[in-house]
Scaffold this active site. Structure first.
Site, PDB file in Angstrom:
ATOM      1  CG  ASP A 312       8.633  78.742  -8.805  1.00 57.46           C
ATOM      2  OD1 ASP A 312       8.461  79.590  -9.908  1.00 57.46           O
ATOM      3  OD2 ASP A 312       8.464  77.746  -8.685  1.00 57.46           O
ATOM      4  NE  ARG A 404      -2.235  78.409  -9.771  1.00 60.32           N
ATOM      5  CZ  ARG A 404      -1.232  78.687 -10.254  1.00 60.32           C
ATOM      6  NH1 ARG A 404      -0.822  79.806 -10.987  1.00 60.32           N
ATOM      7  NH2 ARG A 404      -0.187  77.733 -10.754  1.00 60.32           N
TER       8      ARG A 404
HETATM    9  C1  UD1 Z   1       8.018  74.028 -13.143  1.00 59.46           C
HETATM   10  C2  UD1 Z   1       7.386  74.517 -11.685  1.00 59.46           C
HETATM   11  C3  UD1 Z   1       7.381  76.199 -11.720  1.00 59.46           C
HETATM   12  C4  UD1 Z   1       8.725  76.585 -11.943  1.00 59.46           C
HETATM   13  C5  UD1 Z   1       9.392  75.989 -13.102  1.00 59.46           C
HETATM   14  C6  UD1 Z   1      10.738  76.410 -13.457  1.00 59.46           C
HETATM   15  C7  UD1 Z   1       5.816  72.704 -11.311  1.00 59.46           C
HETATM   16  C8  UD1 Z   1       4.210  72.364 -11.001  1.00 59.46           C
HETATM   17  N1  UD1 Z   1       5.867  73.858 -11.739  1.00 59.46           N
HETATM   18  O1  UD1 Z   1       7.207  74.475 -14.140  1.00 59.46           O
HETATM   19  O2  UD1 Z   1       6.785  76.357 -10.401  1.00 59.46           O
HETATM   20  O3  UD1 Z   1       8.677  78.077 -12.094  1.00 59.46           O
HETATM   21  O4  UD1 Z   1       9.229  74.757 -13.198  1.00 59.46           O
HETATM   22  O5  UD1 Z   1      11.319  76.160 -12.305  1.00 59.46           O
HETATM   23  O6  UD1 Z   1       6.663  72.000 -10.650  1.00 59.46           O
HETATM   24  N2  UD1 Z   1       9.652  74.740 -21.882  1.00 59.46           N
HETATM   25  C9  UD1 Z   1       9.381  74.627 -23.299  1.00 59.46           C
HETATM   26  N3  UD1 Z   1       8.855  73.349 -23.875  1.00 59.46           N
HETATM   27  C10 UD1 Z   1       8.376  72.445 -22.997  1.00 59.46           C
HETATM   28  C11 UD1 Z   1       8.563  72.471 -21.587  1.00 59.46           C
HETATM   29  C12 UD1 Z   1       9.330  73.757 -21.132  1.00 59.46           C
HETATM   30  O7  UD1 Z   1       9.840  75.434 -23.961  1.00 59.46           O
HETATM   31  O8  UD1 Z   1       7.758  71.308 -23.630  1.00 59.46           O
HETATM   32  C13 UD1 Z   1      10.267  75.943 -21.387  1.00 59.46           C
HETATM   33  C14 UD1 Z   1       9.345  76.942 -20.469  1.00 59.46           C
HETATM   34  O9  UD1 Z   1       8.359  77.837 -21.446  1.00 59.46           O
HETATM   35  C15 UD1 Z   1      10.157  77.568 -19.634  1.00 59.46           C
HETATM   36  C16 UD1 Z   1      11.371  76.447 -19.299  1.00 59.46           C
HETATM   37  O10 UD1 Z   1      11.248  75.520 -20.340  1.00 59.46           O
HETATM   38  O11 UD1 Z   1      10.798  78.602 -20.325  1.00 59.46           O
HETATM   39  C17 UD1 Z   1      11.365  75.945 -17.975  1.00 59.46           C
HETATM   40  O12 UD1 Z   1      10.077  75.286 -17.902  1.00 59.46           O
HETATM   41  P1  UD1 Z   1       9.720  74.186 -17.122  1.00 59.46           P
HETATM   42  O13 UD1 Z   1      10.853  73.637 -15.954  1.00 59.46           O
HETATM   43  O14 UD1 Z   1       9.102  73.010 -17.953  1.00 59.46           O
HETATM   44  O15 UD1 Z   1       8.593  74.626 -16.174  1.00 59.46           O
HETATM   45  P2  UD1 Z   1       7.371  73.673 -15.546  1.00 59.46           P
HETATM   46  O16 UD1 Z   1       7.728  72.442 -15.476  1.00 59.46           O
HETATM   47  O17 UD1 Z   1       6.249  74.097 -16.250  1.00 59.46           O
END
Ligand code: UD1
Length: 424
Positions: A312, A404
């Site tokens: 981020d 946002r």
């Molecule tokens: C959160 C943050 C976001 C930040 C991100 C990474 C919030 C609301 N948002 O997003 O600002 O950029 O962490 O620090 O806290 N993934 C999968 N399957 C899943 C879940 C994740 O493949 O079920 C992958 C995602 O596509 C990504 C990686 O794992 O490549 C990390 O994602 P994740 O940490 O889950 O991001 P968010 O929690 O959505």
């Protein structure tokens, strides 16, 4: 649609307050679903994502009231509500998936729209589904919705050991919230360690949850039968603070960021110091002093999970590298499509080449103002930083992305002496 008009070239001076963290406030608003008692949050930032989450909770039947100047929010989730998150709301904010864990834990069922694509990558929710299934939930995906319930005769989720394939922030939060009311012990391996996870855990503990190990990669939760209301102040937004650090580094100046936590920004601050910026902890928060980008050395970095360099902050630091001295490479390892700011930075005169997940940046002595388009939240912030250093006028279009996740960014920048205004 609102735009920002920026005339670059002014150093930033003064003191501003960093708002509460978006990524802590969103799960903490959802945590109110875990109890029928009122939950009082303070320091909730004024953001479009917070308004969307409020709408989502309101749609279910949660009563929410805002009060006071300092982001006060009272929420009360009645004993019976509509445990659904419709597509219209979920599609605008992926963090809506955070209602899934709390709804299942307290009401035993939930129907939550799949979030769908997202500008910065595909972002599936398979890990959320797998983890909650491990806790005994039956989840099917039909008509674009995750439809979840407990097996017949079961009233609570069951504690489980959950090891996710990758580190996921909202996944960890969903499991942690779900586990607070589950029957027995849940162990989260490979858990995210972000400060927002710790802040959420501290709030849940105030509600009566039994959690240990938050802030490490192994979190243990002993389920309890019920949680109660609490009061909690949202932790300061490290990404907002980091964005202002990069802005001041690039424009030059001397700024104090009240409430900013240096210990949450180590990876970014280390790079800023290596670049030649002075960043110090002061009683109020953080102070940053810079003589401007021309005096700085570009920094090579790669994004990783906390405590590594945050994805981020990638776009904002790249804007700084674009005007710093020398060449650098920026590697994005978390999201597959998070370089959309590059094209727009190029329009301002930046020299950046993309090779897969790596951006090669050649620092240039000057950028020149132009009209650019914001494509996602942090990309917008990167364009604002570039606009603040560019010669002449920059117009950043589509700043609803910025709204946002940044609380009154242009007002804060104006208070520091930037020539920036919102135009319709
Ligand atoms: C959160 C943050 C976001 C930040 C991100 C990474 C919030 C609301 N948002 O997003 O600002 O950029 O962490 O620090 O806290 N993934 C999968 N399957 C899943 C879940 C994740 O493949 O079920 C992958 C995602 O596509 C990504 C990686 O794992 O490549 C990390 O994602 P994740 O940490 O889950 O991001 P968010 O929690 O959505």
């Amino acid at each position: 649609m609102d735009k920002l008009r920026i005339v670059g070239g002014r150093p930033l001076h003064g003191s501003i307050a960093v708002s509460g963290a978006k990524n802590a406030a969103l799960p903490e608003l959802c945590a109110a679903l875990l109890t029928a008692e009122p939950v009082e949050l303070r320091n909730v930032p004024r953001l479009r994502d917070v308004a969307t989450m409020r709408k989502l909770l309101d749609n279910m039947g949660v009563q929410a009231e805002t009060h006071g100047e300092r982001g006060g929010f009272t929420l009360q989730a009645p004993t019976s509500l509509l445990p659904e998150a419709p597509y219209d709301l979920v599609k605008t904010m992926r963090a809506s998936v955070l209602v899934l864990g709390p709804l299942l834990a307290r009401f035993g069922r939930a129907k939550v729209s799949l979030p769908g694509g997202c500008a910065i990558g595909s972002r599936p929710v398979d890990q959320h589904i797998k983890g909650l299934q491990a806790m005994g939930a039956e989840i099917v995906v039909e008509h674009g919705y995750m439809v979840a319930q407990l097996p017949a005769g079961q009233t609570r989720l069951k504690g489980a050991r959950i090891t996710t394939d990758m580190v996921t922030v909202t996944g960890t939060e969903n499991f942690m919230m779900a586990a607070t009311l589950a029957d027995g012990e849940t162990i989260l391996e490979n858990a995210a360690q972000e400060p927002e996870i710790t802040d959420l855990a501290e709030m849940l503990i105030k509600m009566g949850a039994r959690i240990e190990g938050h802030g490490t990669s192994r979190i243990r939760i002993q389920g309890v039968e019920r949680l109660h209301g609490c009061e909690h102040a949202v932790v300061a937004d490290r990404i907002e603070a980091g964005t202002f650090l990069c802005a001041v580094a690039a424009t030059g100046g001397d700024v104090t960021l009240q409430h900013a936590r240096g210990d949450h920004l180590d990876a970014v601050i280390d790079k800023l110091r290596d670049a030649g910026v002075t960043v110090e902890d002061v009683t109020e928060g953080l102070r940053v002093v810079s003589s401007g980008a021309a005096a700085l050395k570009a920094q090579t970095f790669r994004t990783t999970e906390y405590p590594g360099f945050p994805t981020d902050m990638q776009a904002q630091f790249m804007a700084l590298n674009a005007v710093a001295h020398g060449a650098s490479t920026v590697t994005e390892t978390i999201f597959e499509n998070r370089f959309m700011h590059v094209q727009e930075l190029q329009r301002l005169g930046a020299s950046i080449r993309i090779d897969g997940r790596v951006a090669v940046v050649e620092g240039v002595p000057r950028l020149s103002g132009a009209t650019v388009m914001a494509t996602d939240l942090r990309a917008s912030a990167s364009l604002v930083i570039a606009g603040l250093v560019a010669e002449g006028e920059t117009v950043v279009d589509r700043i609803y992305h910025l709204d946002r996740g940044y609380d009154q960014m242009e007002l804060k920048l104006r208070a520091l002496g930037a020539d920036i205004e919102r135009i319709q």
